[in-house]
Write an enzyme that holds these catalytic residues in place. Structure first.
Site, PDB file in Angstrom:
ATOM      1  N   GLY A 132       0.818  -1.219   0.000  1.00 35.93           N
ATOM      2  CA  GLY A 132       0.000   0.000   0.000  1.00 35.93           C
ATOM      3  C   GLY A 132       0.847   1.263   0.000  1.00 35.93           C
TER       4      GLY A 132
ATOM      5  N   GLU B   9     -11.060  -4.201   3.916  1.00 40.40           N
ATOM      6  CA  GLU B   9     -10.349  -4.490   5.184  1.00 40.40           C
ATOM      7  C   GLU B   9     -10.556  -3.390   6.243  1.00 40.40           C
ATOM      8  OE1 GLU B   9      -9.811  -6.755   2.607  1.00 40.40           O
ATOM      9  OE2 GLU B   9      -8.469  -7.764   4.001  1.00 40.40           O
TER      10      GLU B   9
ATOM     11  N   TYR C  46     -10.470  -0.123   5.804  1.00 37.63           N
ATOM     12  CA  TYR C  46      -9.738   1.129   5.578  1.00 37.63           C
ATOM     13  C   TYR C  46     -10.699   2.252   5.172  1.00 37.63           C
ATOM     14  CZ  TYR C  46      -5.261  -1.368   5.926  1.00 37.63           C
ATOM     15  OH  TYR C  46      -4.184  -2.086   6.385  1.00 37.63           O
TER      16      TYR C  46
ATOM     17  N   ARG D 286     -10.602  -2.966  -4.723  1.00 34.10           N
ATOM     18  CA  ARG D 286     -10.688  -4.049  -3.715  1.00 34.10           C
ATOM     19  C   ARG D 286     -11.905  -3.792  -2.843  1.00 34.10           C
ATOM     20  NH1 ARG D 286      -6.172  -6.523  -0.484  1.00 34.10           N
ATOM     21  NH2 ARG D 286      -7.148  -8.347   0.429  1.00 34.10           N
TER      22      ARG D 286
ATOM     23  N   HIS E  48      -9.796  -5.273   9.539  1.00 31.82           N
ATOM     24  CA  HIS E  48      -8.663  -5.663  10.392  1.00 31.82           C
ATOM     25  C   HIS E  48      -9.086  -5.837  11.844  1.00 31.82           C
ATOM     26  CE1 HIS E  48      -5.756  -5.764   7.332  1.00 31.82           C
ATOM     27  NE2 HIS E  48      -5.632  -4.465   7.151  1.00 31.82           N
TER      28      HIS E  48
ATOM     29  N   ARG F 172      -6.320 -17.552   1.627  1.00 34.55           N
ATOM     30  CA  ARG F 172      -5.995 -18.959   1.887  1.00 34.55           C
ATOM     31  C   ARG F 172      -6.061 -19.834   0.633  1.00 34.55           C
ATOM     32  NH1 ARG F 172      -3.813 -21.819   3.704  1.00 34.55           N
ATOM     33  NH2 ARG F 172      -4.727 -23.219   5.265  1.00 34.55           N
TER      34      ARG F 172
ATOM     35  N   ARG G 188       0.938 -14.272  -0.080  1.00 34.35           N
ATOM     36  CA  ARG G 188       2.029 -14.936   0.649  1.00 34.35           C
ATOM     37  C   ARG G 188       2.636 -16.117  -0.123  1.00 34.35           C
ATOM     38  NH1 ARG G 188      -1.086 -16.117   6.047  1.00 34.35           N
ATOM     39  NH2 ARG G 188      -2.646 -16.645   4.466  1.00 34.35           N
TER      40      ARG G 188
ATOM     41  N   GLN H 239       4.560 -16.012  10.292  1.00 33.76           N
ATOM     42  CA  GLN H 239       5.682 -15.780  11.213  1.00 33.76           C
ATOM     43  C   GLN H 239       6.748 -14.834  10.672  1.00 33.76           C
ATOM     44  OE1 GLN H 239       5.469 -20.300  12.631  1.00 33.76           O
ATOM     45  NE2 GLN H 239       7.299 -19.313  13.385  1.00 33.76           N
TER      46      GLN H 239
ATOM     47  N   CYS I 182      10.013 -14.851   4.556  1.00 36.30           N
ATOM     48  CA  CYS I 182       9.131 -16.012   4.554  1.00 36.30           C
ATOM     49  C   CYS I 182       9.795 -17.123   5.336  1.00 36.30           C
ATOM     50  CB  CYS I 182       8.857 -16.460   3.120  1.00 36.30           C
ATOM     51  SG  CYS I 182       7.947 -18.014   3.085  1.00 36.30           S
TER      52      CYS I 182
ATOM     53  N   LYS J  19      -0.224 -12.575  30.837  1.00 36.02           N
ATOM     54  CA  LYS J  19      -1.325 -13.161  30.066  1.00 36.02           C
ATOM     55  C   LYS J  19      -0.838 -14.384  29.282  1.00 36.02           C
ATOM     56  CE  LYS J  19      -3.157 -11.021  26.298  1.00 36.02           C
ATOM     57  NZ  LYS J  19      -3.867 -10.018  25.527  1.00 36.02           N
TER      58      LYS J  19
END
Ligand code: FAD
Ligand code: NAP
Ligand code: SF4
Length: 676
Positions: free
Chosen positions: A59, A165, A167, A215, A253, A289, A312, A340, A354, A568
């Site tokens: 972005g 998302e 925004y 989007r 988000h 996904r 990803r 991660q 990655c 926590k």
């Protein structure tokens, strides 16, 4: 005919043609912010060489108030145009196409100057936004449009206007964040005026032969989110306003439903995109996904979308498409959706990479070249550290022998892959097996390596991993006590009430494993997963939230998860996934107890006390106690070699067990192999 004929089919947009149906979705890698334009260009060019149809950049802010954070990348002047053209030139030279995402963060911008339709603070931001007046709204539109025009001047093939998302543009659409009573608020017609104006005026500014992707949030997953009727209405208006393609956004988000984590079923939201198919005449992209050519092909073949977005997976393997096209899909390094090294880095202020591919976003720094002096290399330990060393060394032309005392490759990944919601680890282990075979690495499985076996190699790499830490609790030798290896590898029977000692990554995972009936995982059953998290059809319930809330299945066991720290539970888990693990265990009614001292274990269960004064003794009545108290390096072989004076490299858990994970193991192994 190729196996992926839908995925690899070109897409004619009228004024230009995409070479296939795969979009590399936008990712905030932090690369643009480095202002190292050669490095940014190489990242995108490598993906262009891998033949992805169209890429979208991270972005880019249209102005200071809309940028995600102070210092975030912008395209504001001639100097920026010159810098960005380094990227577009390199991508075009590699035969690729690239669009720039324009991201106005609205109330999500991490700045006291953030703006929004109304002064409603986001639950994930410390800054209450400043409500815009009419002039302020006009300024935002003209800044977005001017940024799009500059993107064209910089040589981009198009822009993606970020409207999902949660925004800025999304904030205008939904009554919860838009309380205005002027022509930008109130009725849905008024609330959707801003995104439509942005697209209409962008089209006017950039001309007809420039890609505009919009989007669009198809399922908000927040209270008072859009209905699907509103989504369709907006999509039709966005088409009329001049968009070339509509891309799918899933969830704001701030949504409390996971949307891209590894425990989300593959293609979990493609059904939402499919509902829009046939309602507009421009191509529609589905997202979230999707990580294999098989899944992408299936979605396209069954009419869920005209294109698929994979973000990803293009970090995990820049050559995803070219390998699929060449019939080598088993060699595609799989994205396991762990977050991660990508999203967790972004949120930690670090440059993305990655877990499975440390070269991602580090193309100019971690360079793997063929060796001009091939050596014979022994690698002991076929966990991720040893495997990544062996594979990278073999790719460079070394002759590699890989030992493992177990009769399978993968090390601890073979335990990780059994955790419900971590099924993607199976694909990673399979990929390692494929690569070891393809590269002709000699394997010696079922072989405990000894110093004698390693005498004749030019280089010896010790990647022998870890041993479970002994917490030394009186009574832990009893028949009701076992460790995580007994549970996950040896499959020892576990009682109906369990106390788990240690609430690190493994304690959490073991608790998830034991809370499900054997082998069951909602990640593999989409309707169950949707019920578990309270996801509904947005055509039936606003925002796609089930009004009855999450409905998890009954827990298989009564579990208590303990730690000595008073903090926590799960505080040190991944930044973007820790909340999901916590929520999942809470749904399974796991009891969290912190600040304990472990006093002893007997037939009644686990005896604990609290605080330095060891007060408030309590018995956790558990049939089984599972030890997940951390790990220590297994250096026995390394020590033996050093004692006899044999030089070796020690990596992964065998090197340092504290805060070890597969990301560090793979990174260390790859970097070592690049230097051998
Ligand atoms: P290991 O994976 O432990 O591999 C060491 C190998 O060496 C073993 O296969 C062992 O058999 C072999 N070996 C030892 N001695 C000898 C010898 N003398 N001769 C031959 N072979 C020998 N990490 C993440 O990043 N993300 C996760 O989500 C995640 N989830 C996990 C879930 C579980 C349940 C577990 C147990 C671990 C998880 N991890 C995760 C941690 C990750 O798996 C480890 O950090 C990683 O595997 C360590 O890699 P390694 O190669 O150093 O060691
Ligand atoms: P860990 O994360 O270090 O957690 C160890 C746990 O044991 C802590 O809760 C710790 O809490 C407790 N502990 C430490 N010493 C103890 C002692 N002497 N007696 C009793 N309890 C003790 O290690 P892990 O859970 O074994 O995981 C190993 C590695 O795998 C970790 O580094 C982790 O990052 C990685 N992993 C990652 C994931 C992931 O999803 N990313 C999942 C699984 C594993 P107290 O000290 O407060 O008691
Ligand atoms: Fe995928 Fe994990 Fe790599 Fe991110 S770090 S791209 S989620 S495998």
């Amino acid at each position: 005919m190729t196996a992926y004929r839908h995925m690899l089919a070109p897409l004619d947009l009228g004024f230009t043609t995409l070479k296939n149906r795969v979009l590399m979705g936008s990712m905030h890698t932090g690369l643009e912010e480095t202002r190292d334009w050669n490095r940014v260009a190489e990242f995108y060019a490598e993906r262009a060489r891998g033949d992805v149809g169209l890429m979208v950049t991270g972005g880019i802010g249209p102005n200071m108030e809309g940028a995600v954070a102070p210092g975030a990348a912008m395209l504001a002047n001639d100097e920026d145009i010159k810098n960005h053209s380094v990227i577009t030139d390199r991508v075009h030279a590699a035969g690729g196409k690239i669009a720039m995402q324009i991201l106005h963060a609205g109330r999500y911008a991490f700045s006291p100057h953030c703006v929004a339709p109304s002064p409603v603070k986001s639950p994930i931001s410390p800054f209450p936004p400043n409500a815009l007046d009419e002039d302020g709204i006009e300024k935002q539109i003209s800044d977005i449009v001017a940024t799009a025009a500059r993107a064209r001047a910089a040589g981009y093939d198009g822009v993606e206007i970020m409207g999902s998302e949660g925004y800025f543009l999304n904030q205008f659409l939904v009554a919860h964040t838009n309380k205005r009573t002027d022509r930008w608020g109130g009725s849905y017609e008024n609330r959707m005026r801003l995104p439509i104006e942005v697209v209409r005026r962008t089209r006017e500014a950039v001309g007809t032969d420039f890609i505009i992707i919009y989007r669009l949030s198809m399922i908000d997953l927040v209270p008072d989110g859009s209905t699907f009727e509103e989504v369709v209405k907006l999509a039709k208006e966005i088409e009329k306003a001049g968009a070339t393609i509509i891309n799918t956004g899933i969830g704001w988000h701030e949504a409390r439903i996971p949307t891209i984590a590894t425990s989300v079923p593959r293609a979990a939201f493609a059904w939402v995109t499919k509902k829009l198919m046939g309602q507009v005449n421009i191509p529609i992209i589905t997202s979230n996904r999707i990580n294999t050519p098989e899944v992408a092909e299936e979605l396209l073949a069954t009419g869920c979308a005209d294109m698929v977005s994979m973000a990803r997976p293009m970090l995990a393997d820049a050559h995803f498409i070219s390998k699929a096209a060449a019939g080598k899909s088993a060699q595609i390094a799989p994205c396991i959706a762990c977050n991660q090294a990508c999203l967790d880095h972004t949120f930690g202020g670090k440059i993305s990479s990655c877990l499975v591919n440390p070269q991602a976003c580090h193309e100019t720094e971690l360079v793997v070249t063929p060796t001009d002096s091939p050596k014979s290399i022994a690698v002991v330990g076929a966990g991720p550290a040893g495997l990544s060393t062996a594979i990278t060394a073999a790719q460079r032309g070394h002759s590699v022998t890989l030992f493992d005392k177990s009769d399978e490759l993968g090390g601890q990944l073979n335990m990780a892959k059994q955790i419900p919601g971590k099924e993607e680890f199976r694909g990673l282990v399979d990929w390692y097996c494929t690569m070891v075979a393809t590269l002709g690495i000699t394997t010696q499985l079922g072989t405990t390596a000894t110093p004698e076996m390693l005498q004749d190699f030019d280089e010896v790499i010790i990647a022998t991993g870890v041993l479970p830490r002994d917490p030394a609790i009186p009574g832990q030798d009893g028949p009701n006590v076992m460790d995580y290896i007994d549970v996950l590898r040896h499959k020892k029977p576990v009682g109906k009430s369990v106390a788990v000692i240690g609430a690190g990554g493994i304690g959490f995972d073991v608790s998830e494993f034991l809370s499900e009936e054997d082998g069951h995982s909602t990640t593999e059953h989409l309707p169950e997963w949707m019920r578990e998290w309270g996801v509904a059809d947005p055509a039936e319930h606003r925002g796609g939230l089930n009004p009855e809330g999450p409905k998890p299945g009954h827990p298989a066991r009564a579990i208590t998860l303990l730690q000595r720290k008073a903090e926590k539970h799960g505080k040190r888990l991944g930044k973007t996934t820790g909340w999901i693990h916590r929520a999942a265990l809470k749904m399974k009614e796991v009891t969290f107890i912190g600040g304990v001292n472990y006093e002893s274990i007997d037939a009644d269960g686990l005896h604990v006390s609290f605080g330095e004064a060891r007060e408030n003794p309590q018995t956790i009545a558990a049939e089984t106690i599972v030890l997940c108290a951390g790990q220590i390096p297994d250096r026995s072989l390394a020590d033996a070699l050093e004692q006899q004076g044999t030089r070796c490299h020690v990596i992964g858990g065998a090197d340092v067990a504290a805060e070890l994970d597969a990301k560090r193991a793979i990174d260390q192994g790859t970097r070592l192999a690049a230097t051998l």
